[in-house]
Write an enzyme that holds these catalytic residues in place. Structure first.
Site, PDB file in Angstrom:
ATOM      1  N   CYS A  54       0.854  -1.168   0.000  1.00  0.00           N
ATOM      2  CA  CYS A  54       0.000   0.000   0.000  1.00  0.00           C
ATOM      3  C   CYS A  54       0.901   1.233   0.000  1.00  0.00           C
ATOM      4  O   CYS A  54       2.019   1.187   0.487  1.00  0.00           O
ATOM      5  CB  CYS A  54      -0.926   0.105   1.198  1.00  0.00           C
ATOM      6  SG  CYS A  54      -2.040  -1.270   1.389  1.00  0.00           S
ATOM      7  N   ARG A 114       3.750  -0.098  -5.126  1.00  0.00           N
ATOM      8  CA  ARG A 114       3.611  -0.739  -3.812  1.00  0.00           C
ATOM      9  C   ARG A 114       2.263  -1.434  -3.656  1.00  0.00           C
ATOM     10  O   ARG A 114       2.047  -2.169  -2.700  1.00  0.00           O
ATOM     11  CB  ARG A 114       3.747   0.302  -2.710  1.00  0.00           C
ATOM     12  CG  ARG A 114       5.103   0.947  -2.651  1.00  0.00           C
ATOM     13  CD  ARG A 114       5.125   2.000  -1.594  1.00  0.00           C
ATOM     14  NE  ARG A 114       5.004   1.405  -0.289  1.00  0.00           N
ATOM     15  CZ  ARG A 114       6.003   1.316   0.588  1.00  0.00           C
ATOM     16  NH1 ARG A 114       7.167   1.801   0.282  1.00  0.00           N
ATOM     17  NH2 ARG A 114       5.824   0.761   1.756  1.00  0.00           N
ATOM     18  N   TRP A 125      -3.089  -2.380  -1.531  1.00  0.00           N
ATOM     19  CA  TRP A 125      -2.809  -3.798  -1.793  1.00  0.00           C
ATOM     20  C   TRP A 125      -3.618  -4.555  -0.746  1.00  0.00           C
ATOM     21  O   TRP A 125      -3.316  -4.511   0.447  1.00  0.00           O
ATOM     22  CB  TRP A 125      -1.314  -4.085  -1.647  1.00  0.00           C
ATOM     23  CG  TRP A 125      -0.925  -5.464  -2.035  1.00  0.00           C
ATOM     24  CD1 TRP A 125      -0.600  -5.911  -3.275  1.00  0.00           C
ATOM     25  CD2 TRP A 125      -0.804  -6.604  -1.169  1.00  0.00           C
ATOM     26  NE1 TRP A 125      -0.289  -7.251  -3.237  1.00  0.00           N
ATOM     27  CE2 TRP A 125      -0.405  -7.698  -1.954  1.00  0.00           C
ATOM     28  CE3 TRP A 125      -0.989  -6.806   0.200  1.00  0.00           C
ATOM     29  CZ2 TRP A 125      -0.189  -8.976  -1.433  1.00  0.00           C
ATOM     30  CZ3 TRP A 125      -0.782  -8.079   0.727  1.00  0.00           C
ATOM     31  CH2 TRP A 125      -0.382  -9.138  -0.091  1.00  0.00           C
ATOM     32  N   ASN A 168      -1.408   1.549   6.258  1.00  0.00           N
ATOM     33  CA  ASN A 168      -0.638   0.438   5.666  1.00  0.00           C
ATOM     34  C   ASN A 168      -0.461  -0.610   6.736  1.00  0.00           C
ATOM     35  O   ASN A 168      -0.256  -0.257   7.891  1.00  0.00           O
ATOM     36  CB  ASN A 168       0.781   0.904   5.314  1.00  0.00           C
ATOM     37  CG  ASN A 168       0.850   1.573   3.985  1.00  0.00           C
ATOM     38  OD1 ASN A 168      -0.149   1.688   3.298  1.00  0.00           O
ATOM     39  ND2 ASN A 168       2.030   2.033   3.633  1.00  0.00           N
ATOM     40  N   GLY A 169      -0.444  -1.870   6.340  1.00  0.00           N
ATOM     41  CA  GLY A 169      -0.141  -2.907   7.321  1.00  0.00           C
ATOM     42  C   GLY A 169      -1.390  -3.649   7.765  1.00  0.00           C
ATOM     43  O   GLY A 169      -2.444  -3.566   7.129  1.00  0.00           O
ATOM     44  N   GLU A 227      15.578 -18.645  -9.620  1.00  0.00           N
ATOM     45  CA  GLU A 227      15.276 -17.251  -9.959  1.00  0.00           C
ATOM     46  C   GLU A 227      14.552 -17.183 -11.315  1.00  0.00           C
ATOM     47  O   GLU A 227      13.604 -16.411 -11.485  1.00  0.00           O
ATOM     48  CB  GLU A 227      16.583 -16.433  -9.966  1.00  0.00           C
ATOM     49  CG  GLU A 227      16.446 -14.975 -10.364  1.00  0.00           C
ATOM     50  CD  GLU A 227      15.479 -14.163  -9.525  1.00  0.00           C
ATOM     51  OE1 GLU A 227      15.015 -14.631  -8.474  1.00  0.00           O
ATOM     52  OE2 GLU A 227      15.151 -13.046  -9.962  1.00  0.00           O
ATOM     53  N   LYS A 238      10.810 -15.604 -11.770  1.00  0.00           N
ATOM     54  CA  LYS A 238      10.519 -14.501 -12.704  1.00  0.00           C
ATOM     55  C   LYS A 238       9.395 -14.901 -13.648  1.00  0.00           C
ATOM     56  O   LYS A 238       8.479 -14.117 -13.902  1.00  0.00           O
ATOM     57  CB  LYS A 238      11.745 -14.118 -13.546  1.00  0.00           C
ATOM     58  CG  LYS A 238      12.830 -13.337 -12.870  1.00  0.00           C
ATOM     59  CD  LYS A 238      12.480 -11.889 -12.614  1.00  0.00           C
ATOM     60  CE  LYS A 238      12.022 -11.720 -11.192  1.00  0.00           C
ATOM     61  NZ  LYS A 238      13.054 -11.542 -10.195  1.00  0.00           N
ATOM     62  N   GLU A 240       6.006 -15.072 -11.895  1.00  0.00           N
ATOM     63  CA  GLU A 240       5.624 -13.771 -11.375  1.00  0.00           C
ATOM     64  C   GLU A 240       5.035 -12.844 -12.435  1.00  0.00           C
ATOM     65  O   GLU A 240       4.026 -12.181 -12.197  1.00  0.00           O
ATOM     66  CB  GLU A 240       6.911 -13.177 -10.790  1.00  0.00           C
ATOM     67  CG  GLU A 240       6.788 -11.913 -10.073  1.00  0.00           C
ATOM     68  CD  GLU A 240       8.136 -11.451  -9.521  1.00  0.00           C
ATOM     69  OE1 GLU A 240       9.195 -11.969  -9.936  1.00  0.00           O
ATOM     70  OE2 GLU A 240       8.108 -10.557  -8.677  1.00  0.00           O
ATOM     71  N   HIS A 261      13.906 -38.113  -8.794  1.00  0.00           N
ATOM     72  CA  HIS A 261      13.251 -38.367  -7.515  1.00  0.00           C
ATOM     73  C   HIS A 261      11.808 -37.862  -7.509  1.00  0.00           C
ATOM     74  O   HIS A 261      11.241 -37.619  -6.445  1.00  0.00           O
ATOM     75  CB  HIS A 261      14.063 -37.739  -6.384  1.00  0.00           C
ATOM     76  CG  HIS A 261      15.463 -38.278  -6.316  1.00  0.00           C
ATOM     77  ND1 HIS A 261      15.734 -39.569  -5.960  1.00  0.00           N
ATOM     78  CD2 HIS A 261      16.655 -37.716  -6.658  1.00  0.00           C
ATOM     79  CE1 HIS A 261      17.046 -39.784  -6.031  1.00  0.00           C
ATOM     80  NE2 HIS A 261      17.622 -38.673  -6.463  1.00  0.00           N
ATOM     81  N   LYS A 295       5.725  -4.192  -4.729  1.00  0.00           N
ATOM     82  CA  LYS A 295       7.185  -4.091  -4.722  1.00  0.00           C
ATOM     83  C   LYS A 295       7.780  -4.227  -3.329  1.00  0.00           C
ATOM     84  O   LYS A 295       8.815  -4.835  -3.147  1.00  0.00           O
ATOM     85  CB  LYS A 295       7.563  -2.732  -5.326  1.00  0.00           C
ATOM     86  CG  LYS A 295       9.048  -2.510  -5.499  1.00  0.00           C
ATOM     87  CD  LYS A 295       9.551  -3.241  -6.703  1.00  0.00           C
ATOM     88  CE  LYS A 295      11.042  -3.156  -6.877  1.00  0.00           C
ATOM     89  NZ  LYS A 295      11.558  -4.308  -7.621  1.00  0.00           N
TER      90      LYS A 295
END
Ligand code: F6R
Length: 609
Positions: A2, A27, A75, A99-100, A482, A486, A489, A505, A604
């Site tokens: 947020c 954000r 968010w 926020n939070g 990574e 990516k 995402e 396995h 972010k």
């Protein structure tokens, strides 16, 4: 998560709030809202589902004016993304953005219902608004006093800013876990969750510390610590300029940030990577402290965790220092044994990740010899709360997916490995050869970037894919992780990474001619082993995409595409091989028309647990 921006001035601040929101949108971007009061005390609130641009369009013809106001981009945590759940929230004359997370919101909601409060949203924020209102009704007092009374009753991690319609001259902000920064102007002051929102309107900043409450009017700022004493916090000058529209010739911030990596790496090396040695004197510690480090514990989340995983191979094989890497959200909730003379390293591009910050705080009660932050944001909470820090010099990263901050984190880690290795018996020749490899890396990356058209072509194969596997061995296993992160995402293709030796396995059961398997195959001592794994996939009809060195003699065959890359030194190969994987995800996301810079459900800076 947020974004918050607030302003109190003598001029019209409507556009400042909206522009600030645009800068904060990375954000969180589910919904946005703004509340503003003009010189005559007229109050306006606008909220909408979706992007900040929608809020701008909604307010465009409204002749919006005001001298004090709050704005927010959300968010969602409690309550789905919707207009009614968008901030600011109201309780009669109380206006609040937040926020939070408020952990005891259910209990408070019940109590407030019993007092007759009616809730118009599903958010925990509205709970705080009504609680403020109740406290003020019960005890009276200034907005500041009511903020102190209210935050004593709420549990969780949050940053809030409150305004009172009946006294529109002051904003009151409180920081318990979520960062807030004051921007100081001439006859105006601002508050935001991130300095980036204020860069064009203020050049001096005060970062609130944990537990601080600030009272902000256009000509005065008072800051109180957690026990209510007035305190002085450092005012920091910053002349960074930031233009949200500055994508230059690129279509997306992420694309621009991928191509910025050679320069970001050069900036990160500057002054630190000398011809024959690594200079980390900026740490301000003596040699004995560094010599004493006998173990490294890395904590991080997401992409930062992946870079920590790569560095583990380096710490152990090059510097002879045992290293463990753990996801911060796991580290913080288990009973752990601290190794002797262990240095805690926290990796974070934003410096605000809630779990990483909490793990850092927890570590202070444990027996580490010190904490070192590697971070891209100088004044972030993680940097400020660590004993030592080294910044990556990537410049601001706007795309939600980390790219240049990942490669520069690796550069800082590798410099640290050389430094600690040099104090731990690392042979001079080895040191010099690694330094040479680092210095030439920006040039090598430019060579890969010049082959972007090859990767763009390959990306077309992924248009109809729903799954992908990434495999690698040794220090390229984390690069496979990574690559998979990516791809999922930003393209929303389900992707998993495996150490190539693990295939038999379990994951081999997934292989058929529809399953793409991306292999990271540098020309190193594990290539022979990796070739066996590739054969296992090939004989089962898997679709192979092999990213490899031009000298490894792989040939394009049925169901097997070879992406030949220029020569790269072994030590820096993990950084180098990241670049084509970033490009692959990027181009797949382009052809799938994804929102590349702001992928769904993500943000972010992850300031909630
Ligand atoms: C992925 C990504 C995230 C972050 C993670 C930690 O591209 O960016 O996985 O790496 O949220 O964030 P920082 O590094 O800011 O602590």
């Amino acid at each position: 998560m947020c974004g918050i921006i607030g302003a109190v001035s003598q001029r019209n601040i409507a556009n400042i709030l909206l522009e600030g929101l645009l800068r904060l949108e990375y954000r969180g971007y589910d919904s946005a809202g703004l509340a503003i009061i003009d010189q005559l005390g007229k109050f306006n609130r606008f909220r909408c589902l979706g992007k900040v641009q929608k809020l701008i369009d909604t307010t465009q013809n409204k002749n919006l004016k005001g001298i004090i106001g709050l704005a927010h981009t959300r968010w969602a945590t409690h309550g789905a993304p919707s207009e009614i759940n968008a901030h600011p929230h109201l309780s009669e004359h109380i206006v609040i953005v937040h926020n939070g997370i408020i952990e005891n919101h259910e209990k408070l909601r019940k109590e407030l219902l019993s007092y007759g409060y009616i809730f118009s949203s599903e958010t925990d924020t509205e709970v705080i608004a009504h609680l403020f209102h109740l406290k003020q009704k019960q005890h009276g007092g200034s907005l500041l006093e009511v903020v102190f009374q209210t935050i004593r009753e709420i549990r969780g991690s949050f940053g809030i800013v409150v305004m009172d319609k009946s006294n529109p001259s002051t904003l009151v902000a409180a920081r318990i876990g979520s960062p807030l920064v004051i921007g100081c102007g001439v006859d105006e002051n601002f508050i935001a969750s991130d300095q980036i929102a204020l860069l064009s309107i203020a050049n001096s900043f005060i970062h609130l510390e944990e537990g601080d409450v600030a009272e902000i009017s256009y000509d005065k700022i008072n800051i109180f610590n957690v026990i209510g004493n007035i305190v002085n916090r450092n005012e920091i000058k910053s002349y960074v300029h930031y233009d949200i529209t500055s994508k230059g010739k690129y279509r997306h911030h992420m694309q621009k940030e991928i191509y910025e990596q050679p320069v970001a790496i050069k900036n990160t090396l500057k002054g630190r990577c000398k011809d024959k040695e690594i200079d980390l004197s900026e740490l301000g510690v003596n040699m004995n402290f560094l010599k004493n480090i006998k173990h490294v514990q890395i904590i991080a989340c997401g992409t930062s965790y992946n870079s920590g995983m790569v560095s583990r191979y380096w710490f152990e094989s090059l510097a002879n220092i045992p290293c463990d890497v753990e996801i911060a959200s796991e580290f913080r909730y288990r009973k752990l044994q601290v190794r002797k003379n262990s240095l805690l390293i926290v990796l974070s591009q934003s410096g605000e990740t809630a779990d990483t910050l909490a793990a850092l705080r927890l570590s202070k009660k444990l027996n580490y010899i010190g904490s070192l932050a590697i971070c891209n944001v100088l004044h972030s909470s993680i940097v400020r709360e660590s004993d030592l820090y080294l910044t990556t010099k990537s410049g601001i990263e706007i795309g939600v997916a980390s790219t240049k901050t990942f490669s520069t984190q690796l550069i800082v880690l590798l410099m640290l490995v050389i430094k600690l290795g040099s104090l731990n018996g690392m042979n001079l020749e080895v040191q010099h050869s690694i330094i040479k490899a680092i210095q030439i890396l920006p040039f090598r990356i430019e060579q890969v970037l010049a082959r972007d058209h090859i990767i763009e072509e390959i990306a077309k194969d992924f248009f109809n894919k729903n799954h992908a596997l990434f495999i690698g061995r040794g220090d390229h296993y984390p690069i496979a992780m990574e690559g998979a992160l990516k791809l999922k995402e930003i393209s929303y293709i389900h992707a998993e990474a495996y150490a190539a030796g693990e295939l038999k396995h379990g994951p081999l059961a997934l292989i058929d001619n529809k399953m793409p398997v991306i292999v990271i195959a540098p020309n190193n001592e594990l290539l022979r082993k990796l070739k066996c794994n590739i054969e296992e996939i090939r004989t089962r009809g898997g679709l192979l995409y092999i990213f490899t060195d031009q000298n490894t003699n792989f040939k394009n065959e049925l169901n097997m595409k070879i992406i030949q890359l220029p020569y790269i030194e072994n030590v820096t190969a993990p950084i180098f091989y990241t670049i084509p994987l970033q490009l692959l995800s990027y181009y797949v996301a382009v052809i799938k028309h994804r929102n590349i810079d702001q992928p769904r459900n993500l943000a972010k800076s992850v300031t909630v647990e």
